[in-house]
Design a protein around this motif. Structure first.
Motif, PDB file in Angstrom:
ATOM      1  N   LEU A  87     -25.001 -58.558  57.465  1.00  9.50           N
ATOM      2  CA  LEU A  87     -25.172 -57.210  56.930  1.00  9.50           C
ATOM      3  C   LEU A  87     -23.870 -56.664  56.356  1.00  9.50           C
ATOM      4  O   LEU A  87     -23.883 -55.895  55.390  1.00  9.50           O
ATOM      5  N   ASP A  88     -22.744 -57.035  56.944  1.00  7.81           N
ATOM      6  CA  ASP A  88     -21.459 -56.570  56.419  1.00  7.81           C
ATOM      7  C   ASP A  88     -21.220 -57.097  55.005  1.00  7.81           C
ATOM      8  O   ASP A  88     -20.728 -56.373  54.133  1.00  7.81           O
ATOM      9  N   TRP A 366     -27.123 -49.180  65.564  1.00  9.78           N
ATOM     10  CA  TRP A 366     -25.702 -49.375  65.848  1.00  9.78           C
ATOM     11  C   TRP A 366     -25.138 -50.551  65.037  1.00  9.78           C
ATOM     12  O   TRP A 366     -24.018 -50.499  64.556  1.00  9.78           O
ATOM     13  N   ARG A 367     -25.948 -51.600  64.896  1.00 11.17           N
ATOM     14  CA  ARG A 367     -25.532 -52.727  64.071  1.00 11.17           C
ATOM     15  C   ARG A 367     -25.327 -52.274  62.622  1.00 11.17           C
ATOM     16  O   ARG A 367     -24.335 -52.632  61.977  1.00 11.17           O
ATOM     17  N   TYR A 368     -26.251 -51.490  62.117  1.00 10.65           N
ATOM     18  CA  TYR A 368     -26.162 -50.985  60.742  1.00 10.65           C
ATOM     19  C   TYR A 368     -24.909 -50.125  60.566  1.00 10.65           C
ATOM     20  O   TYR A 368     -24.203 -50.235  59.560  1.00 10.65           O
ATOM     21  N   TYR A 369     -24.639 -49.274  61.536  1.00 10.32           N
ATOM     22  CA  TYR A 369     -23.449 -48.412  61.516  1.00 10.32           C
ATOM     23  C   TYR A 369     -22.164 -49.230  61.448  1.00 10.32           C
ATOM     24  O   TYR A 369     -21.336 -49.065  60.534  1.00 10.32           O
ATOM     25  N   LEU A 370     -21.986 -50.142  62.376  1.00  7.36           N
ATOM     26  CA  LEU A 370     -20.728 -50.897  62.447  1.00  7.36           C
ATOM     27  C   LEU A 370     -20.532 -51.790  61.221  1.00  7.36           C
ATOM     28  O   LEU A 370     -19.440 -51.842  60.640  1.00  7.36           O
ATOM     29  N   LEU A 371     -21.578 -52.481  60.801  1.00 10.56           N
ATOM     30  CA  LEU A 371     -21.427 -53.468  59.732  1.00 10.56           C
ATOM     31  C   LEU A 371     -21.420 -52.835  58.347  1.00 10.56           C
ATOM     32  O   LEU A 371     -20.735 -53.320  57.446  1.00 10.56           O
ATOM     33  N   SER A 372     -22.162 -51.751  58.146  1.00  7.30           N
ATOM     34  CA  SER A 372     -22.085 -51.074  56.846  1.00  7.30           C
ATOM     35  C   SER A 372     -20.710 -50.443  56.660  1.00  7.30           C
ATOM     36  O   SER A 372     -20.139 -50.477  55.555  1.00  7.30           O
ATOM     37  N   CYS A 373     -20.140 -49.901  57.731  1.00  9.76           N
ATOM     38  CA  CYS A 373     -18.789 -49.331  57.632  1.00  9.76           C
ATOM     39  C   CYS A 373     -17.749 -50.420  57.414  1.00  9.76           C
ATOM     40  O   CYS A 373     -16.790 -50.232  56.653  1.00  9.76           O
ATOM     41  N   ALA A 374     -17.923 -51.583  58.060  1.00 10.73           N
ATOM     42  CA  ALA A 374     -16.999 -52.694  57.825  1.00 10.73           C
ATOM     43  C   ALA A 374     -16.998 -53.080  56.354  1.00 10.73           C
ATOM     44  O   ALA A 374     -15.939 -53.303  55.744  1.00 10.73           O
ATOM     45  N   GLY A 375     -18.179 -53.160  55.744  1.00  9.76           N
ATOM     46  CA  GLY A 375     -18.254 -53.473  54.327  1.00  9.76           C
ATOM     47  C   GLY A 375     -17.576 -52.429  53.468  1.00  9.76           C
ATOM     48  O   GLY A 375     -16.904 -52.756  52.474  1.00  9.76           O
ATOM     49  N   ALA A 376     -17.719 -51.142  53.830  1.00 11.05           N
ATOM     50  CA  ALA A 376     -17.105 -50.067  53.049  1.00 11.05           C
ATOM     51  C   ALA A 376     -15.582 -50.127  53.108  1.00 11.05           C
ATOM     52  O   ALA A 376     -14.901 -49.928  52.098  1.00 11.05           O
ATOM     53  N   PHE A 377     -15.029 -50.398  54.278  1.00 12.00           N
ATOM     54  CA  PHE A 377     -13.573 -50.524  54.375  1.00 12.00           C
ATOM     55  C   PHE A 377     -13.086 -51.790  53.675  1.00 12.00           C
ATOM     56  O   PHE A 377     -12.003 -51.802  53.085  1.00 12.00           O
ATOM     57  N   ARG A 378     -13.883 -52.843  53.708  1.00 10.20           N
ATOM     58  CA  ARG A 378     -13.480 -54.101  53.090  1.00 10.20           C
ATOM     59  C   ARG A 378     -13.292 -53.951  51.583  1.00 10.20           C
ATOM     60  O   ARG A 378     -12.385 -54.541  50.998  1.00 10.20           O
TER      61      ARG A 378
END
Length: 402
Positions: A87-88, A366-378
């Motif tokens: 998802l990330d 929670w998975r969506y939260y953590l991994l979507s934010c990881a993609g945004a910072f990436r």
């Protein structure tokens, strides 16, 4: 963009749906076909065989994404309407292709108007995020975070794991503030007391911390009993030199300014200025956005951080105008990607302990939260800044530490 990149170091464990494998859905409406075409611009295929491809169980998820943007896409994921092995990487590709700029639901415009017109972080509403997010359970956060319970971006410059990255971040803050034994330090938004505990143990300072989370206050008071630390369940707007027993030598605020809101930025800085000694230093650690007028994400606002709003660099500049001198601004936002991926790995490993208390929809949220934010910072859609501020300027200039 190449369709065959090297294996991602950020791969998440494959999610196995509890549902029987469905037949391949037919995209038989124009909105569904439109969204599938947009995803194709990011080299994301519907029901493709690559780990970042969308596995679609219900075609209506695409219509929800078109009608409601990330709110619809995220809620469809929570409901099990689609899956993705990585998802990330899905979000990395989606955001790198700027697909979020091509979907403009009318409801997003209404959300933007509400943010602009109303103070969503006033004294009454400020307590909502504590109850909705930070009071989920101290045992839950203990399982996801590092041993010091630091819920903000780690500093990975020389770190090899989450615990060392968080200690490196706490050490960096202490060094930037020039802490000395006997100093009095105010922590605005102290969380579970991670910075205060580190600073008191390693630098011999006295600390006062405020938070709007009942659970954080209870945990910190128990964990750090016996150290020169005071934890208060209190709104930051109630602070002044008198309530603190005099102005403090240093102020730190880590991961709290995102809950202040643009209508309160100036008041927040005025509070800090009236609490800080004239020769003191204030370190502000905050997530930041690239555009001043960017609207808070509706899915994050509804499901993760009620009333949250990341600041732009210009908004912070406006807020400190005439109150503080910006001695230093340090951006290490790329480190948040690695931090979020470490939290996600911990969360997934610990999930069996919480599955009876928290349902499948929570796990997917929670998975969506953590991994979507990881993609945004990436892809650098979000930043992480540390500002060092002084009321009257450091004599001879501030020496940069990083």
């Amino acid at each position: 963009m190449s369709s065959s990149p090297a294996p991602s170091p950020h791969a998440q464990p494959k999610y196995t749906s509890p549902r029987p494998a469905p037949a391949v859905p037919v995209l038989d409406t124009a909105p569904q076909q439109l969204v599938a075409g947009l995803l194709g611009k990011a080299d994301i295929r519907v029901n493709g065989d690559r780990p970042w491809d969308m596995q679609l169980h219900d075609p209506a998820a695409l219509e929800r994404a078109l009608a409601e943007g990330n709110l619809g896409l995220g809620e469809a994921y929570m409901a099990g309407a689609w899956d993705c092995e990585q998802l990330d990487v899905f979000f990395e590709r989606l955001l790198r292709a700027h697909l979020d700029r091509e979907v403009h639901p009318a409801r997003i415009a209404w959300h933007a108007l509400q943010v602009r017109m109303f103070n969503r972080q006033n004294r009454t509403r400020a307590w909502q995020v504590g109850k909705a997010h930070y009071d989920l359970g101290n045992d839950f956060y203990e399982a996801m975070l590092d041993p010091r319970m630091v819920y903000s971006c780690g500093y990975w410059k020389d770190a090899t794991d989450l615990a060392s990255a968080q200690e490196a971040k706490l050490e960096l803050i202490c060094r930037k503030l020039g802490l000395q034994p006997g100093m009095r330090v105010l922590d605005i938004g102290c969380g579970w007391g991670s910075f205060m505990g580190y600073a008191a143990e390693r630098y011999g300072v006295q600390c006062i911390g405020v938070t709007v989370s009942t659970e954080q206050t209870r945990y910190a008071q128990q964990r750090y009993a016996g150290l020169p630390m005071e934890f208060r369940l209190q709104d930051y707007r109630e602070l002044d030199g008198g309530s603190l027993g005099g102005r403090v030598d240093r102020i730190v605020s880590v991961g709290m300014f995102e809950h202040v809101g643009h209508k309160n930025h100036r008041e927040y800085m005025e509070v800090a200025q009236r609490c800080l000694a004239s020769d003191g230093l204030f370190l502000l650690h905050t997530i930041g956005k690239n555009e001043r007028d960017a609207t808070p994400d509706r899915w994050i606002d509804k499901h993760i951080f009620p009333n949250g709003e990341t600041p732009s660099i210009g908004q912070i500049g406006d807020a400190i105008d005439g109150l503080f001198i910006a001695e230093d601004v340090h951006n290490f936002g790329a480190d948040y990607d690695r931090t979020l991926m470490a939290w996600h790995a911990n969360f997934e490993a610990a999930w069996p302990r919480f599955a009876d208390r928290l349902d499948d929809a929570f796990q997917r949220k929670w998975r969506y939260y953590l991994l979507s934010c990881a993609g945004a910072f990436r892809v650098r859609e979000l930043q992480l800044w540390q500002w060092v501020l002084s009321p009257e300027g450091v004599a001879g200039g501030y020496r940069r530490l990083s």
